[in-house]
Design an enzyme around this catalytic site. Structure first.
Site, PDB file in Angstrom:
ATOM      1  N   HIS A  65       0.830  -1.193   0.000  1.00  0.00           N
ATOM      2  CA  HIS A  65       0.000   0.000   0.000  1.00  0.00           C
ATOM      3  C   HIS A  65       0.865   1.244   0.000  1.00  0.00           C
ATOM      4  CE1 HIS A  65       0.831  -1.062   4.215  1.00  0.00           C
ATOM      5  NE2 HIS A  65       0.944   0.247   4.399  1.00  0.00           N
ATOM      6  N   CYS A 217       2.198   2.974  12.509  1.00  0.00           N
ATOM      7  CA  CYS A 217       3.228   2.425  11.631  1.00  0.00           C
ATOM      8  C   CYS A 217       3.818   3.560  10.801  1.00  0.00           C
ATOM      9  CB  CYS A 217       2.659   1.320  10.732  1.00  0.00           C
ATOM     10  SG  CYS A 217       1.414   1.881   9.546  1.00  0.00           S
TER      11      CYS A 217
END
Length: 698
Positions: A65, A217
């Site tokens: 992604h 993250c």
């Protein structure tokens, strides 16, 4: 997740053998549907994200992604591989691959895509259905949430999410908790033949173990939300309440402070710094990487419960920056205004210290004509001190040039958080352009913050929310602030700034002395607090366009600010009996702090005895400020204390002013403390404890 994925974006027979080939195959489908404008550019962004951290998850899942400027709308492509593709997961290759593409400004869309997808990916029924699907249309519908049972699952997930955000507990139904209906629940009380009943009835009312967690993250997209879902599910399985704050790329919604206060433990599952970590200080804490939050959620919950049982607590965290603490709901406008202004000043001061001291050092080496030296980029001789002086001066001048934009930018930041930075810096730079100076920067910062706060109150269609923080708010707020600064209020402020500068230039006699008294009182009233900073900021603002008056003001401000710690140091030396042992130790350090122009060195004394210390300090500061102005002392450095005396105009008279103010403050504090009657609970120290060996007058 309607419209995010269509049948054309599904490949149930993905033949790629590597993760790069898989990403390319799925990205080509996105490009063919018009959702990716530059295939190679998009794949480069995917590869850059993959290089930060592998995107493979346990359970045979890969989720490459990225955010990319080559994506026109939030898009999800799905591929199913029979052989499996290595995405770096600990348990082996992935057979379910999701390629997530979002526009560069689509932060709100990321939250929508990933919070829903994360809930589904942690559901074995959902992943099993994907593995058994035979038609792309059915697969796309299942991922969108159109499949049987998906609507109910989403509704339940939204209910849990809303409860977590509000800090409210989600009451389980009778079926979920395994409890009997209310009529049956009363049965044990009627039939209980033994006195063990109270213990059994107390169990349902006992508060469950409660955990608050942070997940984040590097890009704030997939792993952040999957770790949150994993922790919540593991908590449900363990009978533990888990409330998660996802610190994604679009920012985060803070957990309720009361929820944090009531928590029994904390889990940090993160690969980037936890924001506002100090909120969780003092609680049992488990600190791991974000993938551990996905793969080992049950272990983490057991670990934090074990730490809580043993009474372990996390290390104290640093205090939050002023703008991160937030104002209490009861704070009035004046209190909030002070916080906003102090936020700007606190970020400006390091530029003042760096730039001002470099300029001062340049003057010390090369003399006051160094400001006329040519650019060192065009003319620099390694063996000439004049070139080095010019280098220091030009570096310092560049740093000094940031004073007004930084002040304006961080005043706006204190008001409106990060969206305020762009219009704040723009307004501050315009203030410099139109010669509005320090006052212009202050007004520009307040104006920028107010404009952003007003824009944030406007109801925005969901489709535009993703581009608001990176496009719409900076564009509109900068245009409005720029218009007002250039054409409406900038010129009056510039005229006021010029009038103030001219007034300072013409200060002589009684007017100069009165200003010196006022500045001295302000510097010593709160010993480094807001009033002190206002006086200091006023003096520093004059250094941007120095003249005789502004240099006198700077000298008076620094001299007065040195008096309180020096006076306390002297008082503990000549009348040690009047001070506690701890204060006498602080007095030794106060010599250095005072000499370095660190007014805060007197704070320990003021905190212990404010009614005697603060008036004494103010009296000495007023004397020093008045004498400095009367003597015509000047200062080109914004900091440095006695270490920049060679750069002071009339240095001997300047030191005399400091000595006089220190003497006045010392005499007053000794007099006031000597008049104090010893209380029964705090008897006067014995004469043997008098370090100075001087008896107190009766």
């Amino acid at each position: 997740m309607s419209e995010l994925i269509t049948a054309e974006l599904v490949d149930l027979d993905l033949s790629a053998e590597t993760k790069e080939a898989a990403a390319r195959s799925l990205a080509e489908r996105m490009a063919a549907s018009g959702r990716v404008t530059d295939l190679e550019g998009f794949l480069a962004d995917v590869a850059a994200r993959e290089a930060q951290m592998p995107t493979g998850l346990d359970g045979g899942i890969g989720i490459p992604h990225c955010r990319s400027e080559h994506v026109t709308e939030p898009t999800l492509a799905f591929g199913r591989s029979a052989a499996g593709i290595d995405f770096g997961a600990p348990d082996g290759p992935a057979d379910l691959i999701f390629l997530i593409a979002a526009p560069a400004g689509g932060d709100a869309d990321h939250l929508s895509i990933l919070s829903t997808l994360a809930r589904h990916l942690m559901d074995e029924t959902f992943t099993g259905a994907l593995r058994s699907a035979t038609a792309p249309e059915r697969t796309a519908a299942l991922i969108r949430g159109d499949g049987p049972g998906a609507a109910e699952a989403d509704a339940e997930a939204e209910r849990e999410s809303a409860a977590a955000e509000s800090g409210a507990e989600t009451e389980p139904t009778a079926a979920e908790s395994g409890a009997e209906p209310s009529a049956q629940a009363a049965e044990p009380a009627a039939q209980a033949p033994e006195p063990a009943g109270p213990d059994r009835s107390a169990e349902p009312t006992a508060a469950p173990f409660r955990i608050v967690a942070i997940t984040s993250c590097p890009t704030g997209i997939a792993h952040t939300y999957m770790a949150a879902e994993s922790l919540e599910k593991a908590g449900q399985a363990a009978g533990v309440e888990v409330f998660v704050e996802t610190q994604g790329s679009a920012g985060f919604q803070r957990l309720d402070p009361q929820l944090i206060a009531d928590a029994d433990g904390v889990i940090f599952a993160h690969d980037v710094e936890v924001r506002e970590k100090e909120r969780f200080a003092g609680k049992p804490t488990v600190d791991v990487g974000v993938k551990a939050g996905i793969n080992r959620a049950a272990e983490l919950i057991a670990e934090v419960r074990q730490k809580a049982a043993h009474g372990e607590t996390g290390a104290p965290a640093r205090a939050a920056a002023p703008m991160d603490k937030g104002a209490d709901t009861g704070d009035n406008f004046a209190t909030r205004l002070r916080k906003w202004l102090m936020t700007g000043v606190s970020y400006m001061v390091p530029f003042v210290a760096a730039g001002g001291l470099l300029i001062a050092l340049a003057f010390a080496i090369g003399g006051y004509t160094v400001n006329k030296a040519p650019s060192v980029a065009e003319h620099f001789l390694w063996t000439e001190s004049a070139s080095w002086a010019a280098l220091l001066f030009q570096i310092g001048s560049v740093a000094f040039g940031f004073l007004v934009p930084v002040l304006a930018g961080f005043i706006a930041y204190g008001m409106a958080d990060r969206p305020g930075l762009v219009p704040g810096f723009v307004g501050g730079a315009i203030a410099l352009t139109i010669n509005a100076g320090f006052l212009g920067g202050l007004i520009a910062g307040l104006l920028a913050g107010a404009v952003v706060m007003a824009i944030q109150r406007v109801r925005i269609p969901p489709v535009l929310r993703g581009i608001m923080p990176v496009v719409v708010i900076p564009l509109i707020s900068s245009a409005i602030v720029g218009f007002l600064m250039f054409l409406v209020i900038g010129k009056p402020i510039a005229a006021l700034q010029k009038g103030l500068t001219d007034w300072l230039s013409g200060l002589t006699g009684a007017n100069a002395i009165i200003l010196g008294v006022l500045l001295g009182l302000m510097m010593c009233f709160d010993l480094g607090g807001p009033l002190n900073k206002v006086a200091y900021a006023f003096a520093v603002g004059g250094l941007a366009n120095p003249n005789e008056g502004s240099l006198k003001v700077m000298a008076a401000v620094m001299a007065a600010g040195m008096v309180p710690p020096l006076a306390m140091a002297l008082a503990t030396t000549v009348r040690g009996r009047l001070f506690t042992k701890a204060e006498r130790e602080n007095g030794k350090a106060a010599w250095v702090l005072g000499a370095s122009f660190i007014t805060e060195g007197a704070i320990p004394f003021a905190a212990a005895d404010p009614l005697r210390v603060i008036p004494s300090a103010m009296a000495g500061g007023a004397v020093t400020g008045a004498l400095s102005m009367a003597f015509g002392c000047t200062l080109r450095a914004p900091h440095g204390g006695i270490f920049v005396v060679p750069l002071i105009g009339q240095p001997f008279l300047y030191l005399l002013a400091i000595a006089a103010g220190t003497g006045v403050s010392t005499a007053l504090v000794i007099l006031l403390k000597g008049l104090r009657k010893p209380s029964p609970t705090h008897p006067a120290p014995a004469p043997a404890d008098d370090d100075a060996g001087v008896p107190i007058a009766a």
